[in-house]
Design an enzyme around this catalytic site. Structure first.
Site, PDB file in Angstrom:
ATOM      1  N   ASP A  55       4.439  -0.547   0.519  1.00 34.07           N
ATOM      2  CA  ASP A  55       5.041  -0.876   1.637  1.00 34.07           C
ATOM      3  C   ASP A  55       4.905   0.094   2.864  1.00 34.07           C
ATOM      4  OD1 ASP A  55       8.256  -1.636   0.024  1.00 34.07           O
ATOM      5  OD2 ASP A  55       6.519  -2.968   0.422  1.00 34.07           O
ATOM      6  N   THR A  56       4.843  -0.538   4.151  1.00 35.37           N
ATOM      7  CA  THR A  56       4.308   0.295   5.023  1.00 35.37           C
ATOM      8  C   THR A  56       5.282   1.402   5.746  1.00 35.37           C
ATOM      9  OG1 THR A  56       3.508  -1.945   5.904  1.00 35.37           O
ATOM     10  CG2 THR A  56       3.545   0.068   7.532  1.00 35.37           C
ATOM     11  N   ALA A  57       4.789   2.724   6.056  1.00 33.73           N
ATOM     12  CA  ALA A  57       5.482   3.629   6.575  1.00 33.73           C
ATOM     13  C   ALA A  57       4.893   4.266   7.891  1.00 33.73           C
ATOM     14  CB  ALA A  57       5.651   4.771   5.372  1.00 33.73           C
TER      15      ALA A  57
END
Lengths: 204, 231
Positions: free
Chosen positions: B29-31
């Site tokens: 998941d993008t951070a």
């Protein structure tokens, strides 16, 4: 060994002034009643703004100083910055406690200037740090020096006054103590410079 | 315990295990992290695989100390282990020096633990890239720590699924004069760009540190306000 802290003899004292600090020590290195040399160094410049004075067993004075030099050098290289005097004061406490059950037989005094503010800390041999007072003493002549300090000291002295007061206190104290003396050295640290002065005490 | 390293060089001079670890990160998941002149913000996707999952029990931004926090992209459990190690490093430093650890120092020491996993026998590299955000005496910092043990300081960056697009978006939007409030909005906008589905206060996590040196993970109510402002 009756009194491992008294075996080599020696006294140190540290004092706070107005935006300056002073440290003084005697020069005797003895083995009980014999005097071996009269030029033993007990105050060390750890950094431009930090002085470390050590009294106690001379072999441990030397080794503990070398250990602190190593720590601060590695810190400078790793962190790419100078160490703050309060940080160094805490480091000394941790380093002493690390040897809780086989201690260094030294009683250090750390003095420094942090942003112009005088810092002074003293420890027992296992790292109990105390930084509450305006002057601290250590070594075999410590108690005698305390007396002189209490009489001569006043807060917020200038570097010149401080040098005079700490010098007189050291000399008076060492003159009474059989195991300390054979000369004294006074270091006064201000934001601008560090001055070193050699004093004469009773030559006994 | 095996004596040989699982990570060995290929004939082309590559460490394939690290490349594969980076693949695991790229699937995560993008951070996003942005450093403003008076603070740092971390924003991370918190997509749950099922609506039955208790959202509040999942915490993707972890505090290392009062003024430093981290988030990740990749394998959650690996991040948990590294967070714990980082917290221990902070405390060890604190015990020795009784001073607030610098973000760069923590990054460097944690990076050593990550690198060891690429060289010591019998263990695989960590499958996470970590974004460390903090505010110390030197100012605000944003550091990315990769599975190889390499670490980089960023002004703004993204890791995970949407990293490439997000970074392209950030390159246009970032400017050095940004204040922390602008940075928060920009970070949320960047995350929204590549977000699959509807962005809500409970499927993302936002953490902010300002010049008071206190890292705060924003409660959903505050995140809701920021999201509404974006409209």
């Amino acid at each position: 060994m009756s009194g491992i802290f008294e075996y080599n003899g020696g006294s140190i004292v540290g004092m706070k002034g107005k935006n300056c600090i002073a440290m003084a020590c005697d020069r005797r290195f003895g083995q009980q009643m014999s005097t071996i040399t009269t030029n033993y160094q007990k105050v060390f410049k750890i950094q431009d703004n930090i002085l470390l004075a050590l009294s106690g067993l001379n072999t441990d004075i030397h080794t503990f100083y070398a250990l602190m030099e190593k720590e601060i050098n590695l810190y400078n290289l790793k962190e790419n910055r100078k160490m703050k005097p309060t940080t160094f004061a805490n480091l000394v406490a941790s380093a002493l406690y690390e040897r809780r059950f086989g201690p260094f037989f030294v009683t250090p005094i750390v003095a420094g200037l942090e942003n112009g503010k005088p810092i002074l800390a003293t420890y027992d041999s296992i790292g109990c740090k105390s930084d509450l007072d305006d002057f601290q003493v250590g070594g075999t002549g410590g108690n005698y020096i305390y007396g002189a300090c209490e009489a001569f000291f006043k807060p917020d002295m200038s570097p010149e006054e401080l040098e005079e007061v700490i010098g007189q206190s050291l000399v008076s104290g060492c003159d009474r103590d059989a195991l300390s003396g054979w000369g004294g050295v006074v270091y006064v640290l201000t934001e601008q410079k560090l001055t070193v002065k050699i004093l004469k005490t009773k030559q006994t | 315990m095996t004596d040989f390293a699982l990570t060995t060089f290929s004939s082309k001079g590559k460490l394939l295990q690290i490349e594969y670890a980076l693949n695991a990160v790229a699937k995560g998941d993008t951070a996003i992290g942005i450093k403003a002149k008076n603070g740092v913000v971390l924003v991370v996707e918190k997509k749950q695989s099922s609506i039955l999952i208790e959202e509040s029990s999942v915490q993707k931004i972890a505090l290392m100390t009062d003024n430093i926090a981290a988030t990740y992209a990749g394998l959650g459990p690996d991040f948990r282990v590294l967070s714990q190690q980082a917290r221990k490093l902070v405390k060890k430093y604190d015990l020795k020096y009784q001073e607030e650890i610098f973000v760069q120092t923590l990054s460097r020491e944690l990076a050593e633990d990550v690198q060891i996993a690429t060289q010591r026998g019998g263990i695989r590299p960590f499958g996470v890239s970590i974004l460390i955000a903090g505010y110390d005496e030197e100012g605000p910092h944003l550091v990315q720590l990769d599975p190889s043990g390499a670490y980089y300081s960023w002004k703004a960056t993204a890791i995970g699924k949407q990293a490439k697009n997000a970074k392209a978006f950030l390159e246009k939007r970032y400017n050095a004069d940004m204040e922390i409030e602008d940075a928060i909005n920009t970070a949320l906008l960047t995350l929204k760009e590549g977000f699959e589905g509807q962005i809500t206060p409970t499927n993302i996590e936002v953490g902010v540190i300002r010049d008071d040196h206190v890292f705060r993970i924003l409660p959903p109510s505050q995140v809701k306000d920021y999201l509404e402002e974006l409209e």
